[in-house]
Write a protein that holds these residues in place. Sequence first.
Motif, PDB file in Angstrom:
ATOM      1  N   LEU A  45     -10.053  11.550 124.749  1.00  0.00           N
ATOM      2  CA  LEU A  45     -10.827  10.173 124.455  1.00  0.00           C
ATOM      3  C   LEU A  45     -10.225   9.216 123.592  1.00  0.00           C
ATOM      4  O   LEU A  45     -10.225   7.828 123.851  1.00  0.00           O
ATOM      5  CB  LEU A  45     -12.183  10.503 124.251  1.00  0.00           C
ATOM      6  CG  LEU A  45     -13.022  11.332 125.482  1.00  0.00           C
ATOM      7  CD1 LEU A  45     -14.328  11.957 124.712  1.00  0.00           C
ATOM      8  CD2 LEU A  45     -13.305  10.286 126.689  1.00  0.00           C
ATOM      9  N   GLU A  46      -9.708   9.725 122.450  1.00  0.00           N
ATOM     10  CA  GLU A  46      -8.983   8.939 121.385  1.00  0.00           C
ATOM     11  C   GLU A  46      -7.751   8.226 122.016  1.00  0.00           C
ATOM     12  O   GLU A  46      -7.557   7.083 121.931  1.00  0.00           O
ATOM     13  CB  GLU A  46      -8.744   9.640 120.203  1.00  0.00           C
ATOM     14  CG  GLU A  46      -9.822  10.121 119.433  1.00  0.00           C
ATOM     15  CD  GLU A  46      -9.595  11.388 118.247  1.00  0.00           C
ATOM     16  OE1 GLU A  46     -10.283  11.275 117.403  1.00  0.00           O
ATOM     17  OE2 GLU A  46      -8.346  11.674 118.619  1.00  0.00           O
ATOM     18  N   THR A  47      -7.092   8.911 122.734  1.00  0.00           N
ATOM     19  CA  THR A  47      -6.079   8.430 123.669  1.00  0.00           C
ATOM     20  C   THR A  47      -6.324   7.354 124.477  1.00  0.00           C
ATOM     21  O   THR A  47      -5.721   6.268 124.684  1.00  0.00           O
ATOM     22  CB  THR A  47      -5.064   9.551 124.178  1.00  0.00           C
ATOM     23  OG1 THR A  47      -4.798  10.576 123.234  1.00  0.00           O
ATOM     24  CG2 THR A  47      -3.868   8.959 125.005  1.00  0.00           C
ATOM     25  N   LEU A  48      -7.492   7.705 125.429  1.00  0.00           N
ATOM     26  CA  LEU A  48      -7.750   6.772 126.321  1.00  0.00           C
ATOM     27  C   LEU A  48      -8.381   5.250 125.812  1.00  0.00           C
ATOM     28  O   LEU A  48      -7.880   4.314 126.136  1.00  0.00           O
ATOM     29  CB  LEU A  48      -8.975   7.330 127.101  1.00  0.00           C
ATOM     30  CG  LEU A  48      -8.500   8.648 128.015  1.00  0.00           C
ATOM     31  CD1 LEU A  48      -9.831   9.014 128.815  1.00  0.00           C
ATOM     32  CD2 LEU A  48      -7.711   8.133 129.206  1.00  0.00           C
ATOM     33  N   ALA A 105      -4.595  -0.770 129.318  1.00  0.00           N
ATOM     34  CA  ALA A 105      -5.396  -0.995 130.516  1.00  0.00           C
ATOM     35  C   ALA A 105      -6.830  -1.017 130.102  1.00  0.00           C
ATOM     36  O   ALA A 105      -7.403  -0.140 129.547  1.00  0.00           O
ATOM     37  CB  ALA A 105      -5.098  -0.345 131.708  1.00  0.00           C
ATOM     38  N   TYR A 106      -7.727  -2.235 130.237  1.00  0.00           N
ATOM     39  CA  TYR A 106      -9.198  -2.261 129.826  1.00  0.00           C
ATOM     40  C   TYR A 106     -10.082  -1.305 130.681  1.00  0.00           C
ATOM     41  O   TYR A 106     -10.979  -0.543 129.912  1.00  0.00           O
ATOM     42  CB  TYR A 106      -9.592  -3.664 130.018  1.00  0.00           C
ATOM     43  CG  TYR A 106     -10.181  -4.035 131.620  1.00  0.00           C
ATOM     44  CD1 TYR A 106     -11.523  -3.672 131.751  1.00  0.00           C
ATOM     45  CD2 TYR A 106      -9.376  -4.567 132.667  1.00  0.00           C
ATOM     46  CE1 TYR A 106     -12.038  -3.733 132.933  1.00  0.00           C
ATOM     47  CE2 TYR A 106      -9.664  -4.495 133.882  1.00  0.00           C
ATOM     48  CZ  TYR A 106     -11.075  -4.196 133.874  1.00  0.00           C
ATOM     49  OH  TYR A 106     -11.517  -4.318 135.262  1.00  0.00           O
ATOM     50  N   PHE A 140     -13.458   3.380 130.474  1.00  0.00           N
ATOM     51  CA  PHE A 140     -13.920   4.814 130.872  1.00  0.00           C
ATOM     52  C   PHE A 140     -14.335   5.660 129.558  1.00  0.00           C
ATOM     53  O   PHE A 140     -15.294   6.533 129.600  1.00  0.00           O
ATOM     54  CB  PHE A 140     -12.738   5.633 131.591  1.00  0.00           C
ATOM     55  CG  PHE A 140     -13.019   6.881 131.755  1.00  0.00           C
ATOM     56  CD1 PHE A 140     -13.635   7.350 133.079  1.00  0.00           C
ATOM     57  CD2 PHE A 140     -12.581   7.888 131.011  1.00  0.00           C
ATOM     58  CE1 PHE A 140     -13.792   8.780 133.281  1.00  0.00           C
ATOM     59  CE2 PHE A 140     -12.701   9.273 130.929  1.00  0.00           C
ATOM     60  CZ  PHE A 140     -13.288   9.716 132.340  1.00  0.00           C
ATOM     61  N   ALA A 141     -13.222   5.279 128.501  1.00  0.00           N
ATOM     62  CA  ALA A 141     -13.829   6.078 127.316  1.00  0.00           C
ATOM     63  C   ALA A 141     -15.066   5.621 126.517  1.00  0.00           C
ATOM     64  O   ALA A 141     -15.717   6.303 126.166  1.00  0.00           O
ATOM     65  CB  ALA A 141     -12.511   6.184 126.365  1.00  0.00           C
ATOM     66  N   ASP A 166     -13.387  -3.996 120.691  1.00  0.00           N
ATOM     67  CA  ASP A 166     -12.404  -4.374 121.814  1.00  0.00           C
ATOM     68  C   ASP A 166     -12.314  -5.800 122.213  1.00  0.00           C
ATOM     69  O   ASP A 166     -13.202  -6.549 122.426  1.00  0.00           O
ATOM     70  CB  ASP A 166     -12.680  -3.395 123.116  1.00  0.00           C
ATOM     71  CG  ASP A 166     -11.387  -3.202 123.784  1.00  0.00           C
ATOM     72  OD1 ASP A 166     -10.728  -2.343 123.813  1.00  0.00           O
ATOM     73  OD2 ASP A 166     -11.226  -4.240 124.783  1.00  0.00           O
ATOM     74  N   GLU A 167     -11.125  -6.153 122.722  1.00  0.00           N
ATOM     75  CA  GLU A 167     -11.185  -7.536 123.177  1.00  0.00           C
ATOM     76  C   GLU A 167     -11.868  -7.977 124.401  1.00  0.00           C
ATOM     77  O   GLU A 167     -12.037  -8.926 124.561  1.00  0.00           O
ATOM     78  CB  GLU A 167      -9.627  -8.150 123.222  1.00  0.00           C
ATOM     79  CG  GLU A 167      -8.711  -7.292 124.107  1.00  0.00           C
ATOM     80  CD  GLU A 167      -7.332  -7.485 124.131  1.00  0.00           C
ATOM     81  OE1 GLU A 167      -6.794  -7.565 125.148  1.00  0.00           O
ATOM     82  OE2 GLU A 167      -6.534  -7.640 122.968  1.00  0.00           O
TER      83      GLU A 167
END
Length: 131
Positions: free
Chosen positions: A7-10, A15-16, A21-22, A39-40
């Motif tokens: 989840l940290e990697t995602l 890709a937004y 998803f995370a 997040d932007e």
Amino acid sequence: HAPVTVLETLASDDAYDVREFAADNINTPPHVLELLSKDEDVRVRSSVAMNKSTPAHILEAMLEVNEDNEEFMISFLRNPNLSVDILSNAVMRELDRADEGERNPLQNFMALRDTFSRLLKLPVGTLVALS
């Protein structure tokens, strides 16, 4: 059930939709949700706002920054953990802005009432009756 490291990697993917998803995942830990809350992309922030695992302090911080974005507000108001305290703090911020001369207090109240009525899909009179 994705491991925290996944989840940290995602959450840091380019890709937004991967970050989204995370942000949607109820197993995403608070420190990752906090990162995603900034997040932007509004779709990612909206997913954090709707995630029932998002702690109240993150929701409140998000509201202060995103309150003018309708997509965010719709998601935010759907969070089952949304508290009256968080909404009350938002109203108090709006009233403080009015006191600072940014807006007329009556315009402020009417705008808040109309916004919450629209987003909650309630007739405007319902919110007036509650006050």
